[in-house]
Design a protein around this motif. Structure first.
Motif: not given
Length: 151
Positions: A91-96, A117-119, A137-141
């Motif tokens: 998820x996005x929060x974990x990505x941060x 982060x923007x992408x 998709x976020x994970x793959x990126x």
């Protein structure tokens, strides 16, 4: 300063003084910081996680202890750890958090962190449905961006 910050700083000081290893009883930290032992558990589970580069071992009971080890990697090993930690969905929060760790370990620049982060933001990925597909998709990126760091 918040109580959680005080507890974190006590543990971080122990890690610094002992070469990245801290072993203690919850009650010792609770006495130093003036809190209940359960507050120690909260700080450990939220601030000393594998994603942030820590291994935590604990044993409960009278002889119980907590052992926190800070993981130290070279750049390639750290990036590989990052890729494995991201998993198949994030998820996005974990990505941060993940990107903040890469930045804090001088693996990416502030500019690179902000770009990724923007992408990977939900605003960019909002057209992907269902929402769970965004996390895949976020994970793959993230993984592909990380691979570019070691090529």
């Amino acid at each position: 300063m918040l109580l959680s910050d005080i507890i974190e700083s006590i543990i971080n000081e122990m890690l610094r003084e002992n070469g990245g290893l801290a072993e203690f009883k919850r009650s010792d930290i609770a006495n130093k910081s003036g809190c209940v032992p359960s507050q120690i558990n909260y700080v450990i589970t939220s601030r000393f996680t594998p994603e942030k580069g820590y291994i935590v071992e604990s044993r409960r009971g009278g002889g119980g202890f907590i052992k926190i080890k800070q993981i130290r990697f070279d750049k390639t090993s750290y990036v590989m750890h990052f890729i494995n930690a991201v998993g198949d969905s994030v998820d996005y929060n974990t990505t941060k958090v993940f990107l903040g760790n890469l930045y804090n370990h001088d693996i990416i620049s502030l500019r690179e962190m902000r770009m990724i982060l923007n992408i990977t933001s939900d605003n960019i990925l909002k057209q992907i449905t269902p929402a769970s597909s965004r996390d895949v998709l976020r994970s793959s990126i993230l993984k592909n961006a990380a691979l570019a760091l070691i090529e």
